[in-house]
Design an enzyme around this catalytic site. Structure first.
Site, PDB file in Angstrom:
ATOM      1  N   SER A 149      42.336  21.220  16.557  1.00 25.54           N
ATOM      2  CA  SER A 149      42.889  22.549  17.116  1.00 25.54           C
ATOM      3  C   SER A 149      42.472  23.730  16.470  1.00 25.54           C
ATOM      4  O   SER A 149      41.205  23.985  16.184  1.00 25.54           O
ATOM      5  CB  SER A 149      44.424  22.356  17.055  1.00 25.54           C
ATOM      6  OG  SER A 149      44.905  23.417  18.033  1.00 25.54           O
ATOM      7  N   HIS A 191      42.108  22.144  23.039  1.00 25.01           N
ATOM      8  CA  HIS A 191      42.776  21.923  24.085  1.00 25.01           C
ATOM      9  C   HIS A 191      42.080  22.513  25.712  1.00 25.01           C
ATOM     10  O   HIS A 191      42.500  22.910  26.304  1.00 25.01           O
ATOM     11  CB  HIS A 191      43.979  23.034  24.085  1.00 25.01           C
ATOM     12  CG  HIS A 191      44.911  22.747  22.779  1.00 25.01           C
ATOM     13  ND1 HIS A 191      45.640  21.528  22.417  1.00 25.01           N
ATOM     14  CD2 HIS A 191      44.901  23.247  21.482  1.00 25.01           C
ATOM     15  CE1 HIS A 191      46.225  21.701  21.367  1.00 25.01           C
ATOM     16  NE2 HIS A 191      45.597  22.695  20.748  1.00 25.01           N
ATOM     17  N   GLU A 218      42.013  17.730  24.436  1.00 33.67           N
ATOM     18  CA  GLU A 218      43.020  17.092  23.427  1.00 33.67           C
ATOM     19  C   GLU A 218      42.789  15.714  23.301  1.00 33.67           C
ATOM     20  O   GLU A 218      42.225  14.893  24.094  1.00 33.67           O
ATOM     21  CB  GLU A 218      44.399  17.344  24.075  1.00 33.67           C
ATOM     22  CG  GLU A 218      44.854  18.788  24.239  1.00 33.67           C
ATOM     23  CD  GLU A 218      46.129  19.150  24.642  1.00 33.67           C
ATOM     24  OE1 GLU A 218      46.804  18.215  25.355  1.00 33.67           O
ATOM     25  OE2 GLU A 218      46.469  20.418  24.677  1.00 33.67           O
TER      26      GLU A 218
END
Lengths: 313, 313
Positions: A149, A191, A218
């Protein structure tokens, strides 16, 4: 000095146990990687960090809940049997400039950056001894650098800092910052499919055709073997957006406008995709697929950019 | 026969009042076009249908609430001052094969297909006299054919019939049907950005590289001047996906898998974009922009496909 020699000895030991670590690997994760079941991505990071010989540093500086982040990854890698876990909590830049802590990270065989906010991570670490130690671990000792992330976006030289993911590209809606620079001439978003971030990535590429856009889903990782090739693992896909041949009016429209974009090249690389540099095809490496055929010309710039062995600055 | 002659006379009268109607226009709308305020798209349809001389047929066959659909568009075009509104409710194929009703539609200067379900529309109208009358109105009398949402998708020869819009392309998840064929070698999806339908469009293009994918946003229209050029109007953008040069493993993966797609060309055409066929540049036409410069080579196939004057079948 004893401590230094000890650490260097540990680093040498760690390096030998890494299967293909001479140039180092990057494991760039799109967030929400599985930590309960298959653990495919974290297992790969663990393996590329030296397996049971791994000394893994966990950098939690991106997060506002560093304790929780530390526990999360300490638990996973301890259960996998890592030789050592190094907690790198960086509440301020002074800590990131602490020579002893930086030396421990320089000797790590794996360095993992958690999620959170990449701007926070860079505010603490950018240009510090810790920053330099991470590069040194990668480039001199063949360590594996992982990030999920925010920790994925932070890997780029030009880092996606802020930007809304609206329905359409919008001039001026995304800002870049100075990232850690483990990869150059690319910008990474995470994401990606789940948060519908194509318009955001197109915004960056429209305004910065110098950069190739990379969107990682993800529970999906782009695994980079520096100087050799790339592989996509996990549950989703990696999307690459190439605006080098684009025709666009982005320079002429006002901020807030939607640019006209002609001839953006888009590549969708699902899990299992892998591509070697042409000069590496036929060499023994971990690339599972395609290593016996040519990497498509359209992907070469992307593969070259992410696998490039940048010098120690 | 008197009725027929009367209708033909009306048709001739209508044709003269259409500004650039000799080859007919298509107004392909991504759904949810504004009907309260600017009415930009419906105004353009009205104008291209002949303005105050327009005789507009409203085909509500896609919808399960045809009364409501009829009232909705009757109100708008009556307020704009259309000369005649023709209600075309098609509860069954027998009605779509009614010669008198088909003749009225053949004489219309504008034909608008409402939203609903394009499969329902085609089940009622495909291959009927009404189908033939619509083509005749376009090709022989230069009528304007409009369609929104389901009415937009139905315009294609290969019509997007069913398919989930998931996060990633998925082999076998989208099905095509036989559409009305006002445009060929393209497939049209609507509510495009709003419903995040890129993965669905990529699925179609991956499996059917013969087709160019067109995604039209809500309150946005692709206006086609047959034989001349295209224009995007309204609030959003038109996305074009071109897989002709794609390298893909779609033929080799199982159903349900994510195909690897290399080198898909993507074009984003925001409202205000317009492109003329090279042979039409410099000719007087309604294309507001770009008519003084070359249409990018990457867009030529798309512009040629949607503007092509197909023969009466």
């Amino acid at each position: 000095m004893n401590t230094m020699n000890e650490l260097e000895a540990q680093a040498a030991e760690g390096e030998q146990s890494i299967r293909r670590g001479e140039h180092g690997h990057l494991v760039i994760v799109g967030g929400h990687e599985d930590r309960e079941n298959s653990k495919e991505i974290l297992s790969r990071f663990f393996e590329l960090s030296g397996g049971s010989a791994a000394r893994i540093a966990i950098i939690t500086a991106a997060s506002k809940v560093p304790d929780e982040m530390w526990r999360r990854y300490d638990e996973v890698f301890t259960a996998m049997g890592a030789a050592e876990l190094i907690r790198v909590d960086l509440p301020d830049r002074a800590t990131a400039n602490d020579p002893a802590l930086a030396e421990r990270v320089r000797g790590a065989s794996g360095i993992f950056m958690t999620g959170g906010d990449q701007k926070r991570l860079l505010a603490m670490i950018g240009g510090t001894l810790m920053d330099e130690a991470m590069h040194s671990a990668l480039k001199q000792h063949g360590a594996c650098i992982g990030g999920t992330s925010a920790g994925a976006s932070a890997m780029c030289g030009h880092m996606l800092a802020d930007g809304k993911a609206d329905l359409l590209p919008e001039k001026g809606s995304v800002s870049l910052g100075a990232g850690l620079g483990f990869v150059q001439r690319v910008v990474i978003d995470q994401h990606f499919s789940e948060r519908h971030r194509l318009a955001r990535l197109l915004t960056i590429v429209a305004q910065n055709p110098y950069l190739l856009g990379i969107g990682i889903d993800e529970d999906t990782a782009l695994v980079v073997e520096r100087g050799a090739g790339i592989e996509v693992i996990g549950a989703g896909s990696v999307t690459v957006v190439d605006g080098r041949n684009m025709v666009s009016d982005v320079a002429d429209i006002p901020a807030g406008g939607t640019p006209q974009l002609i001839d953006v090249r888009l590549h969708l690389l699902p899990s299992g995709s892998s591509f070697a540099l042409p000069e590496e095809i036929g060499q023994p490496n971990q690339l599972r697929k395609n290593s016996d055929r040519n990497t498509p010309a359209a992907l070469l710039e992307f593969v070259r950019n992410v696998t490039k062995r940048t010098p120690l600055s």
